[in-house]
Design an enzyme around this catalytic site. Sequence first.
Site, PDB file in Angstrom:
ATOM      1  N   GLU A 128      39.612  46.585  47.423  1.00 12.26           N
ATOM      2  CA  GLU A 128      39.998  47.754  48.223  1.00 12.26           C
ATOM      3  C   GLU A 128      41.238  48.433  47.650  1.00 12.26           C
ATOM      4  OE1 GLU A 128      37.446  48.381  49.614  1.00 12.26           O
ATOM      5  OE2 GLU A 128      37.763  48.305  51.775  1.00 12.26           O
ATOM      6  N   THR A 181      38.816  57.692  49.907  1.00  8.20           N
ATOM      7  CA  THR A 181      39.759  57.143  50.887  1.00  8.20           C
ATOM      8  C   THR A 181      41.202  57.446  50.466  1.00  8.20           C
ATOM      9  OG1 THR A 181      38.218  55.409  51.502  1.00  8.20           O
ATOM     10  CG2 THR A 181      40.522  54.999  51.997  1.00  8.20           C
TER      11      THR A 181
END
Length: 307
Positions: A128, A181
């Site tokens: 991530e 993101t």
Amino acid sequence: MEKIKVFCPATIANVSCGFDVLGLALDSVGDEMTVRKTADKGIRISKIIGQDLPMEAEKNVAGVAGLALLAKSDYDGGFEIEIDKRIKPGSGIGSSAASSTGAVWAMNELLGNPFSKLELVQFAMEGEKLASDVAHADNVAPAIYGGFTLVRSYEPLDIIPIPTPSELYATVIHPQIEIKTSDSRKILKTTISMQQGIQQWGNLGGLVAGLFQNDYDLIGRSLHDHIVEPIRSILIPAFDDIKANALKAGALGSGISGSGPSIFALSKGEETAKQVAESMKKTYQNIAVDFDIHISKVNSQGVKKIA
Ligand code: HSE
């Protein structure tokens, strides 16, 4: 066992009021990955189907997460990974989390499960970090634990699995645009007011209580986000209409899935979830926005072996 094939679920992070701390796993959407032990050390990504993503382990989220696991392991060999990428990157339903968790979960199985779920979350968070510059755990935790999870604390990492009422269904519509993101985090403010905080933690507590008590009305009353949604929704085509029509069709609540552009709604029962899907579809068809749509029960198991 020398080889394993796994299903890695898509996930909805934030779930309106739980920015960076709450997430849930989906049942009907996910990637598939095949992982093999190799005598050669390190990680080799041998094949990626469905998307154009980096093959070098250091630049691929599955590779980076796998390398984090290898660094803590006394295993003397390496792994080869094939990824059948069914979740589009930048869709807001945990594409990078699925690849990261699939890799580390499969490796752990092949090694005889030396690592705990919490440790696997920590390895997957490295993926991530590569994808979004921030090692958030609200997609990888539900992908590994299944159901809803709460990240009570990041330091130290503390993941709380939360039970899911049996009739809870998610509808997710993905307008065919990509939002990274990392970009959708840059537009957020870094401070909130006391009043916003009070609203948000009231709703987060309410949502968690509703999930524990199977109280669908309370779940619905709590699905609000006064902090992130007003800013990010500007990037999403017809967000307000999709949400309003989903609520009219009977959804308990609706909001941005993760960092968008996907929009989710939660409903009691599959029939309502289908009606919500119809209302969302019509809204985009009327303004000629292309989309994918998914209806899914909440996945209680998380990543799992399929072969
Ligand atoms: N909590 C993260 C964010 C999830 O909203 O930026 C990204 O999927």
